[in-house]
Structure formats: C-alpha cells, structure tokens
Scaffold this motif. Structure first.
Motif, short mmCIF file in Angstrom:
data_model
loop_
_atom_site.label_atom_id
_atom_site.label_comp_id
_atom_site.label_asym_id
_atom_site.label_seq_id
_atom_site.Cartn_x
_atom_site.Cartn_y
_atom_site.Cartn_z
N TRP A 163 37.30 20.76 -19.02
CA TRP A 163 36.39 20.57 -17.88
C TRP A 163 35.21 21.54 -17.96
O TRP A 163 34.10 21.20 -17.55
N ARG A 164 35.46 22.76 -18.44
CA ARG A 164 34.39 23.77 -18.51
C ARG A 164 33.33 23.40 -19.52
O ARG A 164 32.19 23.87 -19.44
N TRP B 64 29.15 15.54 -15.91
CA TRP B 64 29.76 15.41 -14.59
C TRP B 64 29.29 14.16 -13.87
O TRP B 64 30.08 13.43 -13.26
N ARG C 135 31.44 21.32 -5.46
CA ARG C 135 32.16 22.47 -6.02
C ARG C 135 31.84 22.65 -7.50
O ARG C 135 31.74 23.79 -7.99
N ALA C 136 31.67 21.53 -8.20
CA ALA C 136 31.48 21.63 -9.66
C ALA C 136 30.04 21.91 -10.03
O ALA C 136 29.79 22.62 -11.02
N GLY D 118 30.39 26.98 -13.23
CA GLY D 118 30.02 25.58 -13.19
C GLY D 118 29.94 24.93 -14.56
O GLY D 118 30.53 25.41 -15.54
N PRO D 119 29.19 23.82 -14.64
CA PRO D 119 29.06 23.08 -15.90
C PRO D 119 28.48 23.95 -17.02
O PRO D 119 27.88 25.00 -16.78
#
Length: 535
Positions: free
Chosen positions: A6-7, A14, A211-212, A240-241
């Motif tokens: 995910w990171r 996203w 949140r992301a 975050g991203p």
C-alpha cells in the motif's frame, strides 16, 4: 496487499484503486438489479402468459368435454342429428385445447402429465362408449337406458381428472403469484438498499481517500507554510502515497539545505563583518598611503626636480664656457651628464603621471571620445606631420563615462606609440576602429603598419619599465603602454595585444564601458596604484 505494498501506491494509483472499487460495486449492484428484474419479469411472464391462460384454457377444455357429453345424451334420447354437432365441434375444439395447453405448460411436466391423463381418459370414453353408441344409434338399433348410462363412470373419471388438473393449475398460479410477490419484495428492498450501499461506500471511499491522500497533503501543506513563514527548523513529515512522500522528502531535503545555507550565510556574514573591519583598516591605510604619495609627488615635483635642473644647467654652462679647452672626451662626459639629468626629469614626470592615474585624475562625467581624440591628435600634430603619419578614424566615436584628461592621454599614448615604432621603409598609417559589444560596452582598436610586436611579448609590453628595444634605437621610459593599461582598467575595461592579427604592424585593442565602472575595478585600480607607487 501488505502494508509495504500500500505504501508504494502513488496518488494516481490510489485514484485508480478507488475508481476500480466503485466500478466493482456499481457492477455488482447492476448485476443484482438485472438479476432481480429478470427474475421478476420471468415470473410475471410465466404467470401472465402461461399459467393464467392455461387455467382459462383448462376451464374451456372442461366445457368442451361437457358439451360432448351433453350432445351425445341429446342424440341418444332424441335421435336428432343436430345434437351431434356440439359433440363433433367439441372433439375438434378439444384437440386444439390440448395443443394450446400443452404449449403453455411445456416447462411444467407435472401439469403436462395431468393433461395427458385427461386426454387419454377422454379418448377412452369416446372409444368405449360414445363412438359405439353413436354408430348403433345411427344404425337404428335400440339403446337401452342401462346402456346409455354405462358411460357415466368413464366420463366421471374425466370430470375428476379435469377437477384435479384445474386444482393443480390454480395451485401453480397461486404459487407463482406468491413467488412473484416475494421476488418483487426482494427486488424493491434491493433497489432501496442500493442507494444506501452507494452512500456508505462513498463515505467509506471519501474517508479512506482523506486518510490516505488528503491528510498527508494537509500535513505537507501546513509544514511547508511553517517553513515558508521562516520556521526553518520545522520538520516536514513524509506520510501517505509514494509520490507525496517523495515530494515531502524533497521539501525536507530543501529545508535542510536552506538551514545549512543559512548557517553558512551566518558564518559568511560574520566573516564579511570581519573582512569589513579589515577593509576599513585597509582603507585607512590606503588614505594614509595616498597622503604619503601626495607628499612624495610634491617632493618629486619640486625638491627632486630642482637639483636635476641645476645639474643640467651647469653642465650646459660648462660646455658653453669651457667647450674650447675641453677635449672630445670631456665634451662627451658633459653630454652624458646633461642627457642623464634630462632623462631623469622625464622619468620622474612620467612616474608622477602614472601614479596620479585613478588618484588625482578621476573626474567622472560623460566624455565624447571624438573630442578627446581630436585633442590627442592636436597634441601630436607636430610629430604626425614630421613623420608624414596618416590617421584613419571612424565617422563617429561614442560617448562614455570617464575622466576627460585620462582618456585624452590614452589616445595620445597609443597613437604616439604607433608613430614612434614606425617601419623605416614606409610612412606610418594608423587606423582607429570601434565596435559596440553590448548596451554598455564598446571595443576600440588602434592598428598601425609599424615594426609590430611578437606574440610572446603580448603581456610584457604593458608592464612598467619593460622595454623591447634599446634606448638608443627608440627613446622613452617604458611607461606609455603601462599607463594606457592603468587608464583602461581604471575605467572598467581591458587592453591587450591582438595576437591573432597577421598583417603588418601591431593591433592594440581595449574596451571601455559607457556606464560607471564597478566599485571592485576602482578599488583594484587604487590598490594597484598604491602598490606600484610604493614599489
């Protein structure tokens, strides 16, 4: 996907994930809705287009069979052929009803099986009872009451089968209606649930996106504003991203470099403060040296020149009064003494002029180089005429900011040099050119057809007291071009020998600025003046 996976997602990824999830949810809801609609339409069509018509046709089939039984009884009792018409029409209508009902109930084998039982029972009734009695009656045979009633059990069975079939059709119809109502209810609940699902999913996606992506961007924005506001020690968080983290890390690296640069700037400022103090001390020393140079110039122009004039004067008086009693060697000695004193005077005068460049002569104002060149040529008029020199000049020379006296002296020294170092076999021709390099700088050149200068001496000719020829061959003190260099540099320009020139003679080039020269060049010139004079 694990946390590290995910990171690695960027903001673009996203949004792709969000769009994919929304597409999947919409697709699922669309499929569920389509299935529900299809199921509802299927049940409705089955009920309206099959079961209900089959139930009606079943009732009509029962009426057709009853018409056959009634027509048969009337024929047997009255021997009237008209009573056979309902029977015969009923047989034809019965066959059509069987075909229609069987077509309608082709997907319900249990109902088709009951229909076939009715068909077989009706066929048995006609074969074993109706047809034989019709034949006998048409043959005028007597039909007894017992014989006429013998077919009742067979037709009762047909009635019972019809009643059972109609019951099954009614039950199937009721079941289909109940199932349709259930499916419609489920469909309605599904359609009502879909907006709720969309709303909950949308809120979930918004919270997840916040949140992301949103929160890391807000943290980066707030931290960046802190740094932009002057709080350079504020740390830039990297959350975050992946691309937002990269931007945050880049901003953090920039902040670190800014902090390092500020520290270096503070250290540099402290160094500059120290250097400023040193420069102030050097300026004071420079003013002291200038004052000493002024005193030296006064002494050189009065106290040193006076003994030299006396030496020259008395030596000339000796030669005039006692020239007859002196032999040739004595006269030569007196000549040497006069010549030495004269050259010493000239050398002192040239040194004084050299030291005054940038120190006494510094009247900065707009100067028309055309007029300064005219002044120089006027000063050299006798020399030019004596040597039959030709000076070629441009139609117009620019106006610059500088000292009029020094600029006139610059032209005079350069042209005088070109005449002095003439070629013995041809009269001197001197060509002056100018070219604008940019808005504030001009390049000038003085080209002659004299003896020229070898490229290896391109630097030496601008050094004070450096001569390329003996004093007997060419007179002078070796200060002329050195003074030219000092004048040009004092005006923020450069002077050089054009070593790329391959023609006859030499080409001296120099640049002058049309604005006031920078303070750095002025300080450098002043420092060089002090050092040159002190040496």
């Amino acid at each position: 996907m694990n946390s590290s996976g995910w990171r690695r997602l960027t903001v673009h990824h996203w949004f792709v994930v969000m769009i994919a999830a929304i597409t999947i949810v919409v697709g699922i809801c669309t499929v569920v809705g389509a299935v529900m609609l299809e199921r509802t339409n299927g049940l409705s069509d089955h009920l309206v287009d099959r079961l209900s018509p089959a139930r009606i046709d079943g009732t009509q089939l029962q009426a057709v069979l009853v018409d056959q039984e009634t027509g048969l009884r009337g024929f047997l009792l009255t021997d009237n052929q008209q009573f056979l018409e309902p029977y015969e029409a009923g047989v034809t209508a019965e066959r059509l009803q069987y075909e229609r009902i069987e077509e309608l109930l082709r997907d319900r084998p249990e109902l088709v099986s009951g229909l076939r039982e009715i068909r077989e029972a009706a066929a048995v009734w006609r074969r074993d009872y109706a047809e034989p009695l019709i034949t006998r009656k048409q043959a005028n045979e007597e039909i007894t009451t017992a014989l006429a009633e013998s077919g009742k059990p067979a037709f009762d069975r047909v009635r019972a089968l019809l009643a059972a079939q109609n019951t099954r059709l009614s039950d199937a119809r009721q079941q289909a209606r109940a199932e349709l109502a259930q499916v419609q209810n489920l469909r309605n609940w599904a359609f009502m649930a879909m907006p709720v699902v969309f709303l909950i999913f949308g809120i979930g996606m918004a919270v997840l996106l916040r949140r992301a992506v949103g929160r890391p961007l807000d943290e980066l924005r707030v931290a960046s504003r802190h740094v932009a506001g002057g709080d350079f020690n504020h740390h830039i968080p990297a959350h975050g991203p992946a691309d937002i983290r990269e931007v945050a890390l880049d901003v953090e690296a920039m902040r670190t470099r800014i902090v390092a640069a500020l520290e270096a700037s503070r250290e540099h400022e402290a160094t500059l403060s120290s250097q400023t103090a040193d420069l102030d001390a050097q300026a004071a020393e420079l003013r002291r040296s200038n004052a000493e140079l002024e005193q030296f110039a006064y002494v050189a122009s009065h106290d040193l020149q006076e003994p030299l004039r006396k030496i020259a004067t008395f030596c000339q008086l000796l030669a005039k009064r006692y020239g007859e009693v002196l032999d040739e060697r004595g006269a030569q000695y007196i000549h040497f003494a006069v010549d030495g004193a004269t050259r010493m005077q000239k050398l002192i005068n040239d040194l004084l002029s050299y030291s005054r460049v940038g120190r006494l002569y510094d009247a900065r104002r707009p100067v028309d180089l055309e007029l300064k060149l005219d002044k120089a040529l006027q000063n050299l008029a006798a020399t030019l005429e004596e040597n039959e020199a030709v000076v070629e000049r441009p139609e117009r020379l620019p106006e610059i900011i500088g000292d009029p006296t020094l600029l006139s002296l610059l032209w005079q020294n350069l042209i005088g040099n070109a005449v002095k170092f003439r070629h013995p076999d041809r009269p001197p021709v001197i060509r002056i050119d100018c070219e604008q390099l940019d808005d504030k700088e001009w390049q000038f050149s003085v080209l002659d057809n004299g003896i020229g200068v070898e490229p290896e001496f391109a630097e030496k000719i601008f050094i004070i007291f450096q001569r390329l020829h003996s004093r007997e061959a060419y007179s002078g003190t070796g200060i002329g071009l050195a003074m030219c260099k000092k004048i040009v540099e004092n005006h923020g320009g450069n002077i050089w020998l054009d070593t790329s020139y391959a023609g006859e003679g030499a080409r001296i080039c120099f640049t002058l600025r049309s604005d006031t020269p920078s303070s750095e060049s002025r300080i450098a010139t002043a420092t060089a003046t002090v050092e040159g004079s002190a040496s």
